[in-house]
Design an enzyme around this catalytic site. Sequence first.
Site: not given
Length: 391
Positions: A77, A97-99
């Site tokens: 994400t 770096t985000s998921s």
Amino acid sequence: MTDTAPQRRALADRLTRAGILSSPRWRAAVEAVPRELFLNPGVFLPAEGGRWRPVTAAGTDPAEWVRIAYRDESLTTQLDGHLTADQAGDLVAGSPTSSSTNPFTVVDMLEKLDVEDGHEVLEIGTGTGYSSALMCFRLGEDNVTTVEVDPDVAARADAALEAAGYSTWTVTGDGLLGHPRRAPYDRIVATCAVRRIPYAWIRQTKPGGIVLTTVGGSWHYGTGLAKVTVAEDGTATGRIIGRSSFMQARSQAEVPIAGDLSARTAYADSERESKVSPLRLEEWMPAFLAQLAAPGARFTRATSPGGDRLLYIFDPDRESFASFRENDGTWTVCQGGPVALWDAIEQTITAWQDADSPDITAVRLHITREAHTYWVDGHPALRWQHHLIGI
């Protein structure tokens, strides 16, 4: 809005068949929480050449968006700490770096958390907020505190939780420090990997409480899911209960080793034939052991201009390295700096092989204010103590 109740029931069925989902209360949570709400504004799907294809909820056919949302996989994400899918118009490069973590992993961890009605839980790493919502449904929104270091990620998660009907305690801050304001907690669960369990988490957990997190080092593999129980004396004891891989805690994430690697390893202090192939470090358990034997070591692969495979181990903090070259199946190791990195790793892997190569679940750990100790029962050579100062 598309009704995704059938997809949620189907997800619960898949989790049940896989032996992951067993609690009726967690099944009710899976069936109640719409994963798609926690993917706004969109996701990045893998594309050719290591790039990413942005897919937004607003710009995608609703049926296709639902199919993407209920894939049994992690969905990226954010890239490079700032880029979201609505900000990218075409294929892009970048590092996740985000998921939204694979629901199989999320639910498996929640089941292993062994929560009971009335428990208060601290979650480290809010991410999209999906796992937070599952816990809010199971325990009640006032019993869940979730901490996210990235303000933008935290804001999106908070909005998604509100949209799903949960006004929980969403905090922006460094999760490695926990959240003492609402401590103590019955359970702490982390959705990021840490090099070691912060003592702040132990201190903020009630006696008899559980901390569940991925530990082992800074590599994206070779890490384990640690489950420890906190004692009355402020220590914690437990074991590694399985393999686990998460993004590193943001403050512990490392920049890849770059530059002229041959120049960085040009002046070695010693050279010898290696007793163990460094290729073993591409396997999960040897990688886990290597990070216990040489905390701070970083395994790096490269290719020479002539196409030869090059392998290195660097420890920038201790200004040490090991480089390897292969000749007809034999590996030569050159080491430089004040610490003989490969000596320590080689000794550990050899001891592990001599012990009939136990699985990662054989590893125990004990945490005090001063140190972390890891060991395998019955094998004195497989014991490591990491002091919290000077690791």
